[in-house]
Design an enzyme around this catalytic site. Structure first.
Site, short mmCIF file in Angstrom:
data_model
loop_
_atom_site.label_atom_id
_atom_site.label_comp_id
_atom_site.label_asym_id
_atom_site.label_seq_id
_atom_site.Cartn_x
_atom_site.Cartn_y
_atom_site.Cartn_z
N THR A 26 0.84 -1.20 0.00
CA THR A 26 0.00 0.00 0.00
C THR A 26 0.88 1.25 0.00
O THR A 26 1.78 1.37 0.82
CB THR A 26 -0.92 -0.01 1.23
OG1 THR A 26 -1.85 -1.09 1.08
CG2 THR A 26 -1.68 1.29 1.37
N GLN A 99 -3.60 -7.51 -6.72
CA GLN A 99 -4.08 -8.07 -5.45
C GLN A 99 -5.41 -7.41 -5.09
O GLN A 99 -5.52 -6.18 -5.05
CB GLN A 99 -3.07 -7.84 -4.33
CG GLN A 99 -3.47 -8.58 -3.05
CD GLN A 99 -2.60 -8.22 -1.86
OE1 GLN A 99 -2.74 -7.14 -1.30
NE2 GLN A 99 -1.72 -9.14 -1.48
N HIS A 181 -6.14 -11.59 -1.53
CA HIS A 181 -5.46 -11.30 -0.26
C HIS A 181 -6.22 -11.97 0.87
O HIS A 181 -7.23 -11.47 1.36
CB HIS A 181 -5.41 -9.78 -0.06
CG HIS A 181 -4.47 -9.34 1.02
ND1 HIS A 181 -3.89 -10.19 1.92
CD2 HIS A 181 -4.01 -8.09 1.35
CE1 HIS A 181 -3.11 -9.52 2.75
NE2 HIS A 181 -3.16 -8.23 2.42
N ASN A 184 -3.05 -11.67 6.88
CA ASN A 184 -2.85 -10.47 7.70
C ASN A 184 -4.11 -9.95 8.39
O ASN A 184 -4.25 -8.75 8.63
CB ASN A 184 -2.22 -9.35 6.88
CG ASN A 184 -0.84 -9.71 6.39
OD1 ASN A 184 -0.29 -10.75 6.77
ND2 ASN A 184 -0.27 -8.89 5.52
N TYR A 186 -7.29 -9.82 7.41
CA TYR A 186 -8.38 -9.23 6.64
C TYR A 186 -9.49 -10.28 6.45
O TYR A 186 -9.47 -11.34 7.05
CB TYR A 186 -7.84 -8.64 5.33
CG TYR A 186 -6.81 -7.56 5.60
CD1 TYR A 186 -7.16 -6.43 6.34
CD2 TYR A 186 -5.49 -7.71 5.20
CE1 TYR A 186 -6.22 -5.46 6.64
CE2 TYR A 186 -4.54 -6.74 5.50
CZ TYR A 186 -4.91 -5.62 6.23
OH TYR A 186 -3.98 -4.65 6.54
N ARG A 234 -2.74 -15.15 -1.31
CA ARG A 234 -1.76 -14.80 -0.27
C ARG A 234 -2.30 -15.21 1.09
O ARG A 234 -3.44 -14.90 1.44
CB ARG A 234 -1.47 -13.30 -0.29
CG ARG A 234 -0.23 -12.95 0.52
CD ARG A 234 0.07 -11.46 0.49
NE ARG A 234 1.51 -11.22 0.56
CZ ARG A 234 2.05 -10.16 1.14
NH1 ARG A 234 1.30 -9.25 1.71
NH2 ARG A 234 3.35 -9.99 1.12
N ASN A 242 -3.14 -7.66 13.13
CA ASN A 242 -4.50 -7.13 13.12
C ASN A 242 -5.40 -7.87 14.12
O ASN A 242 -6.56 -8.18 13.83
CB ASN A 242 -5.09 -7.15 11.71
CG ASN A 242 -4.58 -6.00 10.86
OD1 ASN A 242 -4.25 -4.94 11.38
ND2 ASN A 242 -4.51 -6.21 9.56
N GLY A 334 9.61 -6.80 -0.62
CA GLY A 334 8.69 -5.71 -0.37
C GLY A 334 9.40 -4.39 -0.25
O GLY A 334 9.67 -3.70 -1.24
N ARG A 335 9.75 -4.01 0.99
CA ARG A 335 10.32 -2.69 1.22
C ARG A 335 11.57 -2.37 0.41
O ARG A 335 11.77 -1.22 0.04
CB ARG A 335 10.58 -2.52 2.72
CG ARG A 335 9.26 -2.43 3.51
CD ARG A 335 9.47 -2.38 5.00
NE ARG A 335 8.18 -2.39 5.69
CZ ARG A 335 8.04 -2.45 6.99
NH1 ARG A 335 9.10 -2.52 7.77
NH2 ARG A 335 6.84 -2.45 7.54
#
Length: 386
Positions: A26, A99, A181, A184, A186, A234, A242, A334-335
């Site tokens: 995101t 995604q 997705h 995590n 969700y 995923r 979360n 990722g990062r």
């Protein structure tokens, strides 16, 4: 040793130029109306050196929104905006999946249609987790997730149809495939958790079949739209991000899902590191561990498609060491992709990696910290100024 830069055929249909995946992240750079734009097209195009790009989590409907300025795929304007992105990635020789998510209870009423309560598997709130929304002062900040309402059985079934339309929109927008997705904390993860999911209907937590029913209905819709080999899922097994409760039936559910995805011809399972249960996206950190190798070996024996590992990878050596276990096929970064649009080239040649300023991860400051990172010069000179 398996070479990170070997080609890989994904799902029997897509030839990836290397085993590097750009993980979905995101970045909150949409235009008003949650519309992807030319700036986002530049961002993804710059990173087309990845074998596969998985574009950031995208809302399936207004009710799925948990974070401000995340893109959608439910309006014509959003579809056209995504077409800018896919055209640019394809022009640069890349492959890109979208995604798609629904955040479920990880939302706040200020962003829900007509200010309604977030949608939940039950009424249980994510007591210790935040979302990126407008606070009481009207400013964007991380605020505590709102109290959800329990979805009725028919609403869950209808939501599978909403996903089906989103998949059609994604295909028309030019995506090569989609990733669902289900990690995590969700909505799909909420359904699959046997402690959180105390429902008594056909989507209830009593059996792995019922816990995974909603996810698999949505996977079926994706396969109908894109065909086998172009749908990924995923998952974050054993994760507690979360406010997800630890689930003693995680492995049972994981192996059931792996078998069902294999029967449906899914292209891959994308397994993410467990996230530390800190309050929000901005401060979340990865635990330095993957799914236990013994568990992963059982997944490998059950699922015939590709397995992607994600989280904590920042070097070619660590990625190739993971590939050498023979338990996984692709490595997601990722990062490192935030500050290194040419990450694949840097890893290939051993060039140093640039660090991105965390203050620019989620912002409306346009290209700053987004598209203004220069590629590393081949002559080894210092990285050019942004």
């Amino acid at each position: 040793m398996i070479n990170l830069f070997d080609q890989h055929v994904l799902g029997g249909t897509l030839s990836l130029k290397n085993r590097i995946v750009m993980a979905p992240m995101t970045r909150t750079r949409t235009s008003d109306g949650d519309i992807p734009n030319s700036l986002m097209a530049t961002y993804y195009g710059q990173r087309a050196g990845a074998g596969l790009i998985v574009a950031e989590a995208t809302d399936v409907a207004p009710s799925s929104k948990g974070y401000a300025m995340t893109p959608g795929i439910y309006t014509e304007a959003q579809r056209q905006g995504w077409r800018l992105v896919t055209d640019e990635v394809h022009r640069r020789g890349g492959t890109i999946f979208l995604q798609i998510w629904h955040v479920g209870r990880m939302a706040h009423q200020s962003m829900m249609p007509n200010g309604e309560a977030p949608w939940g598997v039950t009424e249980e709130r994510a007591q210790h987790s935040d979302v990126f929304a407008h606070g009481p002062d009207g400013k964007l900040s991380f605020i505590r997730a709102g109290a959800p309402r329990r979805l009725e059985t028919e609403e869950v079934s209808a939501l599978a149809g909403t996903f089906a339309q989103a998949f059609a929109n994604a295909r028309h927008a030019g995506f090569d495939g989609v990733e669902i997705h289900a990690a995590n904390g969700y909505l799909f993860d909420q359904f699959m958790n046997s402690i959180l999911n105390t429902r008594g209907d056909r989507y209830g937590g009593g059996s792995a079949e019922d816990r995974a029913r909603f996810l698999l209905e949505v996977v079926d819709a994706a396969v109908r739209e894109f065909g086998p080999g172009r749908v990924g899922v995923r998952l974050a097994p054993f994760g507690t991000f979360n406010s997800m409760p630890a689930d003693p039936k995680t492995e049972e559910t994981l192996l059931y899902v792996a078998g069902e995805l294999g029967r449906r011809g899914a292209a891959y399972m994308h397994l993410v590191y467990e996230l530390m249960p800190s309050g929000n996206m901005e401060s979340a950190e990865f635990r330095q561990q993957h799914v236990d190798h013994a568990v992963l070996a059982r997944v490998r024996a059950t699922f015939p498609g590709a397995i992607i590992w994600c989280g904590g990878f920042s070097s070619r050596a660590s990625a190739e060491a993971a590939l050498d276990t023979k338990l996984v096929d692709l490595i997601a970064f990722g990062r490192p992709y935030i500050g290194n649009p040419d990450l694949a080239e840097r890893l290939k040649h051993g060039w140093p990696l640039a660090d991105a300023d965390r203050a620019t991860y989620y912002t409306r400051r346009g290209e700053a910290g987004y598209t203004d990172f220069a590629p590393y010069p081949a002559d080894g000179a210092e990285r050019a100024a942004a």
